[in-house]
Design an enzyme around this catalytic site. Sequence first.
Site, PDB file in Angstrom:
ATOM      1  N   GLU A  90       0.949  -1.444  -0.017  1.00 58.32           N
ATOM      2  CA  GLU A  90      -0.003  -0.069  -0.019  1.00 58.32           C
ATOM      3  C   GLU A  90       0.843   1.224  -0.190  1.00 58.32           C
ATOM      4  O   GLU A  90       0.450   2.318  -0.566  1.00 58.32           O
ATOM      5  CB  GLU A  90      -0.763   0.047   1.182  1.00 58.32           C
ATOM      6  CG  GLU A  90      -2.144  -0.943   1.133  1.00 58.32           C
ATOM      7  CD  GLU A  90      -3.090  -0.929  -0.061  1.00 58.32           C
ATOM      8  OE1 GLU A  90      -3.599   0.267  -0.278  1.00 58.32           O
ATOM      9  OE2 GLU A  90      -3.453  -1.765  -0.748  1.00 58.32           O
ATOM     10  N   SER A 461     -42.992 -28.443  47.078  1.00 55.37           N
ATOM     11  CA  SER A 461     -42.065 -29.064  48.126  1.00 55.37           C
ATOM     12  C   SER A 461     -40.588 -28.763  48.185  1.00 55.37           C
ATOM     13  O   SER A 461     -39.867 -29.145  49.148  1.00 55.37           O
ATOM     14  CB  SER A 461     -42.484 -30.475  48.090  1.00 55.37           C
ATOM     15  OG  SER A 461     -43.758 -30.729  48.423  1.00 55.37           O
TER      16      SER A 461
END
Length: 856
Positions: A90, A461
Amino acid sequence: MKWLYYSILALFSLGMLGLIAGVAVVVVVISTYSRDLPDYSALKDYNPPVTTRIYAGDGRLMEEYAAEKRIFVPIDSMPDLVKNAFIAAEDQNFYTHQGVDPIAIARAVVTNFKNGGRPQGASTITQQVAKNFLLTNEVSYERKIREAILAFRMEKAMSKDRLLELYLNEIFLGQRSYGVAAAALNYFNKSLSELSIEEAAYLAALPKGPNNYSPTRHYDAAIERRNWVIDRMVVNGYVDEAQADIAKAKPLTVVERGAGDIVRAPYFAEEVRRELEARYGKDALYEGGLAVRTSVNPTLQAIAEKSLRDGLMAFDRRRGWRGPVLHLDSIDNWADRLAIVPRPEGMLRHWDLAIVTEASTDAVKIGLASGTRGALNADDVKWTSSKPLIVGDVVMVETVTDKNEEGKEKKTIHLRQVPKVNGALIAMDPHTGRVLAMQGGWHFDNSSFNRATQAQRQPGSAFKPFIYLAALDSGFTPSTLVLDAPLVIDQGPGLPKWRPTNYSNEYYGPTPIRVGVEKSRNLMTVRLADYIGMDKVATYAEKFGIFDKMKTNLANSLGAQETTVLDMTAAYAMLVNGGKKITPTFIDRIQDRRGKTIYSDDTRQCGGCGPLIEWAVQDAPVVPDTREQINDPRTAYQMVSILEGVVQRGTAAKIRALDIPLAGKTGTTNDSKDAWFVGFSPDLAVGVYIGYDEPKSLGARETGASAAVPVFKDFMEGALKDQPATPFRIPPGIRQVLINAETGARARPGDKKTIWEAFLAGTEPTDKIYILDGNGISVMSSFQRDLPYEGTAADQPWQSDSDLLSPYTQPMPDGSVPGVVVDEQQFYPTQPYGPQPETSGGSRPQSVTTGTGGLY
């Protein structure tokens, strides 16, 4: 010669005028295009949006959350190979130019003049940073001028390394990858430091156009561009010719992340996501780049998912076959037609759609979309007898691989249907509260609602142990008798009487507290709660975290108030850990994008720990236990011992087959709308819930024992496989005494049913037998009965003289039982029993609409 002099002077003057005009033009251009330029100073401290990553307890990735899939890597942590590849491709003069590269511009002008068409760019990395962060992608000379001006200014304000860091972490490289680190993972399943020359070169080839160099759609173009980057790396001296030749000879191979690299626990991940968003906000979650280490154990999570799904399928199978997914009128080209049939909602990934090609009363042949043929398992054919399959029916199937007697693999095809019932399972470390596994339902994709943390359901329960714990802390012992006989509760003016019942609708007379828990006796529980007071019960429920605020209606003693699986499991964990306060947690540690720890679940201070401590074979430092002691560890152990009896002799006796120390309690609400089992080993607490999302009965005879216990059993079998059996830890101050299991008295020679019972030192039983009945605590002068104490939930009912040697027969209308000889003087000593409260400590049930009769 004067003409020559004047000619040169004229030319010089023209040149100066041209220079002045050029400078003027440049000044005007710069002045014009400098107006309204974006402020680049914020880039000095810019933090790009970064992916938040959620990790399992073993360090494997579990989930990612991001607006843009990006992993931020500081420039000094990036390998030179990666940086050099992008610079070569680049901007080869990156470290020498001042933001704009004149040589590259001249080269681009010549190329554009020769070729025409779309202009070739000559942007430096600095210019690309300016474009990506501050400008647009518009292709124009105006944008290029503004870009160049910004680049010059940025170069003066920031270092080259900072500009390169911004560029490499911001750039889009395809595959939903922002930044080089994310691209390395998505293309090659590697970190940056693991990339090879050819892989780094390929990533550096992508900025010009990721779609144009896709390794799958444009393989040849991708190879050509990659090799060009490698050549540029040679020109710039980053690699030599030999390395380049080897790299260019290699194919371009994309490696997807394997299933084994990612832990799938969507309910757990979603719970963590909600916590992170609540703690830090949505922006930090999706852009903050947090690294979150969770407590989930992938092995236990997989077992939890399978155990719950198997339990839901087993329950659903008992409810019957509901029929095929759909029916096709013709089976011509059945493989092609089957391939386009949409998968039903809730269908598991490893299930397949199949079409019935032949059908009879005892055999069904099918075909899969792949063209494979097979036959359904014979048991499944029998299961469909109520709605027999016919040719053309489309059904869901699962291919299961087993081993036959000879050890060879055998594949069978099983019929499947998505259960209508749902449920949840939580497993946690009882000593720390770290949640190790959580399955919040059948299938997350079908429903993200988490039934482990979000569903409020009646525990039935499963709540009872905390009433009995409060009684133990009030001076009761596990062998204290409580009268199991009819109760009639006055609810107040204009309201009907409340008559709670046992699940069996029978009465069992004077029964030890231990047996009352093991057999889940409702009447004993209500009588005990009324005696110690519902205010006290509420205090225990709240300090154990079951409810934020418990209503003191007596009906809530049977688990009528709603809670979550998470809270119930945490409460049971505090029983087995000796009464230490814990808070359930899903997150161990959170780090920001730069690795700084911003949250740690473990906040204990260790004075002898840290990098500055020199190891000299000294004793390991002692980390303090900062957990709050919320209950007497001795009575907590008594309850653990009683709950172990539930597994050995009570409603969860199915679990006994595992032959390892386990304890817990079943829970079933009225009309069997909710089925629970919450239990533990010494080092693992687990809660299981089964029920319909829209509450309705699970069906006749469906209870916690039938629906939830098998899930718990399967999970514990897998979780504790190959681990040595660990007994429950007994705290100091406990005395083990051999007692008569039926009367609770100290055992005598000739007693048929005896057990070792845990007593607080000083409360060991004597020859006296205490009973809680309608008159309070009494000393029984005689108690002779020969009820069996078997290891099942089906005790012989206490209902007729033929069943008993005791003089007790049917209860009187007022709830008393004839035949009990009680001392004239009521016995309310300070020890071992406290006096009955002046009031019940809470209100009577205001309504029976919640339905508590028959909770089990």
